[in-house]
Design an enzyme around this catalytic site. Structure first.
Site, PDB file in Angstrom:
ATOM      1  N   ASP A  51       0.824  -1.214   0.000  1.00  0.00           N
ATOM      2  CA  ASP A  51       0.000   0.000   0.000  1.00  0.00           C
ATOM      3  C   ASP A  51       0.856   1.263   0.000  1.00  0.00           C
ATOM      4  O   ASP A  51       0.502   2.270  -0.623  1.00  0.00           O
ATOM      5  CB  ASP A  51      -0.937   0.007   1.217  1.00  0.00           C
ATOM      6  CG  ASP A  51      -2.173  -0.843   0.954  1.00  0.00           C
ATOM      7  OD1 ASP A  51      -2.163  -1.610  -0.025  1.00  0.00           O
ATOM      8  OD2 ASP A  51      -3.144  -0.742   1.727  1.00  0.00           O
ATOM      9  N   ASN A  95      -5.091  -1.958  -4.129  1.00  0.00           N
ATOM     10  CA  ASN A  95      -6.240  -2.039  -3.216  1.00  0.00           C
ATOM     11  C   ASN A  95      -5.988  -1.150  -2.003  1.00  0.00           C
ATOM     12  O   ASN A  95      -6.437  -1.440  -0.907  1.00  0.00           O
ATOM     13  CB  ASN A  95      -6.472  -3.494  -2.796  1.00  0.00           C
ATOM     14  CG  ASN A  95      -7.888  -3.715  -2.259  1.00  0.00           C
ATOM     15  OD1 ASN A  95      -8.731  -2.824  -2.333  1.00  0.00           O
ATOM     16  ND2 ASN A  95      -8.132  -4.885  -1.712  1.00  0.00           N
ATOM     17  N   ASP A 319     -10.247  -2.272  12.581  1.00  0.00           N
ATOM     18  CA  ASP A 319      -9.269  -3.215  12.025  1.00  0.00           C
ATOM     19  C   ASP A 319      -8.820  -4.235  13.061  1.00  0.00           C
ATOM     20  O   ASP A 319      -8.836  -5.444  12.816  1.00  0.00           O
ATOM     21  CB  ASP A 319      -8.063  -2.447  11.461  1.00  0.00           C
ATOM     22  CG  ASP A 319      -8.430  -1.719  10.178  1.00  0.00           C
ATOM     23  OD1 ASP A 319      -9.463  -2.072   9.582  1.00  0.00           O
ATOM     24  OD2 ASP A 319      -7.688  -0.803   9.776  1.00  0.00           O
ATOM     25  N   GLU A 347     -11.210  -4.547   2.481  1.00  0.00           N
ATOM     26  CA  GLU A 347     -10.522  -5.327   1.441  1.00  0.00           C
ATOM     27  C   GLU A 347     -11.414  -6.429   0.872  1.00  0.00           C
ATOM     28  O   GLU A 347     -11.305  -6.825  -0.276  1.00  0.00           O
ATOM     29  CB  GLU A 347      -9.227  -5.919   1.999  1.00  0.00           C
ATOM     30  CG  GLU A 347      -8.059  -4.957   2.044  1.00  0.00           C
ATOM     31  CD  GLU A 347      -8.100  -3.974   3.210  1.00  0.00           C
ATOM     32  OE1 GLU A 347      -9.174  -3.819   3.837  1.00  0.00           O
ATOM     33  OE2 GLU A 347      -7.061  -3.344   3.478  1.00  0.00           O
ATOM     34  N   HIS A 391      -5.103  -9.019   3.893  1.00  0.00           N
ATOM     35  CA  HIS A 391      -3.979  -9.248   4.807  1.00  0.00           C
ATOM     36  C   HIS A 391      -4.417  -9.595   6.218  1.00  0.00           C
ATOM     37  O   HIS A 391      -3.834 -10.458   6.872  1.00  0.00           O
ATOM     38  CB  HIS A 391      -3.077  -8.012   4.817  1.00  0.00           C
ATOM     39  CG  HIS A 391      -3.799  -6.722   5.127  1.00  0.00           C
ATOM     40  ND1 HIS A 391      -3.268  -5.728   5.893  1.00  0.00           N
ATOM     41  CD2 HIS A 391      -5.040  -6.267   4.788  1.00  0.00           C
ATOM     42  CE1 HIS A 391      -4.129  -4.720   5.995  1.00  0.00           C
ATOM     43  NE2 HIS A 391      -5.211  -5.031   5.317  1.00  0.00           N
ATOM     44  N   ARG A 392      -5.485  -8.944   6.672  1.00  0.00           N
ATOM     45  CA  ARG A 392      -5.886  -9.172   8.063  1.00  0.00           C
ATOM     46  C   ARG A 392      -6.500 -10.566   8.268  1.00  0.00           C
ATOM     47  O   ARG A 392      -6.390 -11.149   9.338  1.00  0.00           O
ATOM     48  CB  ARG A 392      -6.845  -8.085   8.553  1.00  0.00           C
ATOM     49  CG  ARG A 392      -6.225  -6.725   8.495  1.00  0.00           C
ATOM     50  CD  ARG A 392      -6.783  -5.705   9.448  1.00  0.00           C
ATOM     51  NE  ARG A 392      -6.181  -4.426   9.129  1.00  0.00           N
ATOM     52  CZ  ARG A 392      -4.939  -4.055   9.453  1.00  0.00           C
ATOM     53  NH1 ARG A 392      -4.170  -4.876  10.140  1.00  0.00           N
ATOM     54  NH2 ARG A 392      -4.454  -2.893   9.106  1.00  0.00           N
ATOM     55  N   LYS A 417       0.499  -6.397   1.938  1.00  0.00           N
ATOM     56  CA  LYS A 417      -0.207  -5.110   1.927  1.00  0.00           C
ATOM     57  C   LYS A 417       0.254  -4.217   3.074  1.00  0.00           C
ATOM     58  O   LYS A 417       0.393  -3.018   2.919  1.00  0.00           O
ATOM     59  CB  LYS A 417      -1.715  -5.364   2.021  1.00  0.00           C
ATOM     60  CG  LYS A 417      -2.578  -4.129   1.896  1.00  0.00           C
ATOM     61  CD  LYS A 417      -4.028  -4.560   1.757  1.00  0.00           C
ATOM     62  CE  LYS A 417      -5.019  -3.438   1.934  1.00  0.00           C
ATOM     63  NZ  LYS A 417      -4.939  -2.365   0.971  1.00  0.00           N
TER      64      LYS A 417
END
Ligand SMILES: Nc1ncnc2c1ncn2[C@@H]1O[C@H](COP(=O)(O)OP(=O)(O)OP(=O)(O)O)[C@@H](O)[C@H]1O
Ligand SMILES: Nc1ccn([C@@H]2O[C@H](COP(=O)(O)O)[C@@H](O)[C@H]2O)c(=O)n1
Length: 646
Positions: A51, A95, A319, A347, A391-392, A417
Site C-alpha cells: 500500500d 487495493n 481493524d 478489502e 492481509h488481516r 499489503k
C-alpha cells in the site's frame, strides 16, 4: 492454477518480543502531507508494504521528488508546496484505500486531468460520498465504471472558494480524512459537516494530529463539524517518526493472551496517536494481563488461563477488532462483536469472510449487517483458510495454531499489503509442537527406538507404517486391487482405524498382529508407492502432532510429513542384521520364517521404498545417521535422546 499456502503447525505457546513495522495509516498520510508541504521532510521508519509503495509510485508520477536512504526505512520527501505540478497522469493504486481516497481529493483540487484505477476489489469499494463532497466545492470527478465506485476520471475544474460542504461519516472515515487533508489546497476556509454518525473516529484523530504537525490546525466541534482555516499551508515539520502499526500489534498481543506470553510489541504504546492501541484495553476486558509503556505493550494470558467471553462495541477499533473475532475461539463462551458494519466495505466483506472461515475451524457463527456472534468450538478443527486478498484475514487466522491445531493459510502473500514479514515475526514468538522424525528401512529398529524415546520424553508416538499396513489389510478385505489407486485412496481417506494403548483396531477388530503378516508388509509397501494414497494419509499423520511433542517413525517423516521436525534421524543397519532381527522377532512370536525369504523380502521392500517417485526412502542432508548394526537398543535410544536434549 496452483494455490500458494503456508502450513502452520500446532504451537506450544507464544512468548517474545516483536519490533512492529511502521503504521500504514501514518505512513500514507505522512507521505501525502510531506508531498503537499513546503520544504523537505525526513520520514523515519516508513512502512515497507504494497500500500505504501502504491502511494510512493503515485507521488513520483505526480512530480514529487523523494528518495530512500539505502535499504533503510528512512525516506526524504521534497514537498511541492501546493497542488501537484504534474497536470496529467494515470495512477494505479492497487487495493490501497489509504492511497486512493486521499489522492482522489488532493487531485480533484490540483487542476489537472487524472485517471485513478485499482484492483477489482478496489472498484467494488464505495467512493460516492467522497466524490459528492468534492463536487460540492466544484470539483469535476467522473466515474469510469459503476456510478459511486472507482475507477475515476478527474478533470480540471474551477474550485469554489470557501463555504461549507457535507459528507457522510457512516460508511468510511477515509472520506472525511481525504477531504480534510486536501482542503488546505484551496487556500480558503472551509467547513465540513459530517452527516450521520462518524465511524472509526480514532482514524480522524490521526489525520488531525498529522495535519497539525504539518502546520494546519483544524477546528473541530465534536465529531460533526471540522473547519479548515483560510490561508492554511502545509509546512514540513523536518523529521517525522512513523509509529509502529497498532493494528499489526493486535496479532502479537492476542498471541500473548492466548499462548501464555508474555509477548511484547515495540513501536506503539501509551503515547501512540493510533486508535487501535485501544485493542489492548479490549484484550484486558477479556481477562488478558496487559502492561503498557510509552513505546511498548505487553500481553499475557489471563490468570485463569482462559479468555473471558465478551460483548463489545468495536466501532473505534474496526481493524484490530478482526483479531478479537479469532480470539473469540479461545474464550469461555459465546462472544459478540458489535457496530462493525464498516467491515463490509473493506478489502473484502470481512463480516462474511470471517464468519465463513471461523465456521471452518469449528465455531458456530451468527452474522448480521453490523455484528458477529462467535461461539467457540469444544475443539478446533484443522482447516485451510481462504484469505480473500485480505492481509488481516491471513494474520488473524495464524492465531488458530495456538489452539493446538494446525492451520493452512491460503495465499499468505496478501500480508504484503501491510506486513510483508508477518509470518517470520509470528514464527519468532511461537514454538511449534516439537517432532522427532525417525526414518529408515524395514526392521532397522525405528519402531522400537521411537516408542522408547517417546516414553522417555512423555511424547506421543506415530508408527506411520501401520497406516499403510492398515490400508493393505482393508483393501484385501474389500477385495480391491492393489493397483486401483483412486479406490485405495478413498479407502485410506476414511480408514476406520483406531489406536488404543498398544493395540491397532480396524472397525472394532483388533488387527495388531494381522497387519504384521508378510502379506500385509508386501501390500503396505505396494500401496505406499501410490501418490494418492500417501496424500490421503497426510492429514491423519499431521493430527498426531499434539503437545507436548511427537516421535514419528517411517520413511518420509523428516522429508514430507514433518519437514520442520526438530530432530531428524536416519536409522539403519545392514540388511543381514535386519533380517536376523526380524527372524528372531517372528520366532519369538511363534511365527515361522526363513532367513532366505526374509532377506529377499527386505531387499525387495528396500528397493521399492527407495525407488518410488513419491516420498522415496533416503537419508536427508539434515538427518543424523544412526547405524545400529553394532549398536543395541539402549544405546540407540540414548543417542536419539542426546540429540533431542542438545
Ligand atoms: N539396535 C538393535 N539391536 C538389536 N535388535 C534391535 C535393535 N533395534 C531393534 N531391534 C529389534 O529388531 C526388531 C525389529 O525392530 P523394529 O520393529 O523396531 O524395526 P522397524 O524399523 O520399526 O521395522 P518396520 O519398519 O518393519 O516396522 C525388533 O525385534 C527389535 O527389538
Ligand atoms: N512413512 C512411511 C511408513 C511406511 N511406509 C511403507 O509402509 C510399509 C510398511 O511400513 P513398516 O514401517 O511398518 O515396515 C513400508 O515397507 C513402506 O513401504 C512408507 O512408505 N512410508
Amino acid at each position: 492454477m496452483t494455490m500458494d499456502f503456508i502450513d502452520l503447525p500446532p504451537m506450544l505457546d507464544a512468548t517474545g518480543q516483536v519490533r512492529l513495522p511502521g503504521s500504514k495509516s501514518i505512513s500514507n498520510r505522512t507521505l501525502l502531507l510531506a508531498a503537499l508541504a513546503e520544504g523537505r521532510t525526513e520520514i523515519r521508519d516508513l512502512l515497507a508494504s504494497d500500500d505504501v509503495e502504491r502511494m510512493l509510485d503515485a507521488l513520483r508520477t505526480l512530480g514529487v521528488s523523494w528518495a530512500r536512504e539505502g535499504d533503510s526505512d528512512h525516506y526524504r520527501v521534497d514537498g511541492v508546496a501546493g497542488p501537484f505540478p504534474v497536470k496529467a497522469a494515470d495512477l494505479f493504486l492497487g487495493n490501497a484505500g489509504t492511497a486512493f481516497r486521499p489522492l482522489t481529493a488532493a487531485l480533484a483540487l490540483s487542476g489537472g486531468e487524472y485517471r485513478l484505477t485499482g484492483v477489482a476489489r478496489m472498484h467494488e469499494r464505495p467512493i460516492g460520498d467522497l466524490v459528492d463532497g468534492l463536487r460540492q466545492v466544484g470539483a469535476n470527478v467522473r466515474y469510469l465504471g459503476v456510478e459511486g465506485f472507482p475507477p475515476l476520471h478527474i478533470l480540471p475544474a474551477a474550485i469554489r472558494p470557501g463555504g461549507m460542504l457535507r459528507v457522510r461519516g457512516d460508511v468510511s472515515s477515509q472520506f472525511l480524512t481525504a477531504l480534510l487533508m486536501a482542503l488546505p489546497l484551496t487556500g480558503t476556509q472551509t467547513t465540513i459537516e459530517v452527516v450521520g454518525e462518524l465511524i472509526s473516529k480514532p482514524y480522524i484523530s490521526i489525520t488531525l494530529d498529522l495535519m497539525a504537525r504539518f502546520g494546519v490546525e483544524v477546528q473541530r466541534e465534536g465529531w460533526t463539524r471540522f473547519t479548515v482555516p483560510g490561508g492554511a499551508r502545509y509546512r514540513s515539520p523536518g523529521t517525522l517518526f512513523v509509529e509502529g502499526d497498532a493494528s499489526s500489534a493486535s496479532y502479537f498481543l492476542a498471541a500473548g493472551a492466548i499462548g501464555g506470553g508474555p509477548v511484547r510489541v515495540e513501536g506503539v504504546g501509551r503515547s501512540s496517536i493510533q486508535g487501535d492501541v485501544r485493542f489492548a484495553e479490549a484484550l484486558a476486558e477479556l481477562g488478558a494481563r496487559v502492561d503498557i509503556g510509552d513505546n511498548w505493550i505487553e500481553a499475557r494470558a489471563p490468570e485463569s488461563g482462559r479468555l473471558k467471553a465478551f460483548d463489545l462495541d468495536l466501532n473505534h477499533i474496526p481493524d484490530a477488532a478482526m483479531t478479537l473475532a479469532v480470539a473469540a475461539l479461545f474464550a469461555d463462551g459465546p462472544c459478540t462483536l458489535r457496530n462493525i458494519a464498516s467491515w463490509r466495505v473493506k478489502e473484502t466483506d470481512r463480516i462474511a469472510a470471517m464468519a465463513k472461515e471461523l465456521r471452518k475451524v469449528g465455531a458456530a457463527v451468527e452474522e448480521g449487517a453490523d455484528f458477529l456472534r462467535v461461539t467457540p468450538p469444544a475443539k478446533l478443527v484443522p482447516a485451510a483458510i481462504d484469505t480473500y486478498d485480505d492481509h488481516r484475514m491471513a494474520m488473524c487466522f495464524s492465531l488458530v495454531s495456538l489452539g493446538g491445531c494446525r492451520v493452512r493459510i491460503n495465499e499468505p502473500k496478501c500480508v504484503n499489503k501491510t506486513f510483508p514479514t508477518y509470518f517470520e515475526c509470528f514464527a519468532s514468538i511461537t514454538r511449534p509442537v516439537p517432532v522427532i522424525a525417525i526414518d529408515g528401512p524395514s526392521a532397522s529398529g525405528k519402531g522400537t527406538v521411537a516408542a522408547r524415546v517417546a516414553a522417555a520424553l512423555g511424547y506421543h508416538y506415530l508408527d506411520s507404517g501401520s497406516l499403510y499396513r492398515l490400508v493393505a489389510l482393508a483393501a484385501r478385505r474389500a477385495e480391491l486391487s492393489l493397483d486401483d489407486e483412486p479406490a485405495l485412496a478413498a479407502l485410506a481417506a476414511c480408514l476406520p482405524a483406531r489406536f488404543s494403548a498398544a493395540r491397532v483396531m480396524l472397525d472394532d477388530e483388533d488387527v495388531t498382529d494381522a497387519i504384521r503378516s508378510e502379506t500385509c508388509s508386501v501390500g503396505a509397501s505396494r500401496v505406499a508407492a501410490l501418490p494418492a494414497v500417501r496424500a490421503a494419509l497426510l492429514g491423519r499423520q499431521h493430527d498426531y502432532r499434539r503437545a507436548p511433542g511427537l516421535v514419528a517413525e517411517g520413511r518420509d517423516m523428516g522429508s514430507i510429513v514433518f519437514p520442520d521436525a526438530t530432530v531428524k534421524i536416519f536409522l539403519t543397519a545392514t540388511v543381514e542384521a535386519r533380517a536376523q532381527r526380524r527372524y528372531k522377532q517372528l520366532m519369538e512370536k511363534g511365527m515361522g520364517a526363513s532367513m532366505e525369504s526374509l532377506l529377499k523380502d527386505l531387499h525387495e521392500r528396500d528397493a521399492r521404498d527407495a525407488a518410488r517417485t513419491v516420498a522415496p526412502l533416503k537419508k536427508l542432508p539434515d538427518a543424523v545417521l544412526l547405524d545400529t548394526t553394532k549398536v543395541d537398543v539402549e544405546q540407540a535410544v540414548g543417542f536419539v535422546l542426546d540429540r533431542v536434549r542438545s
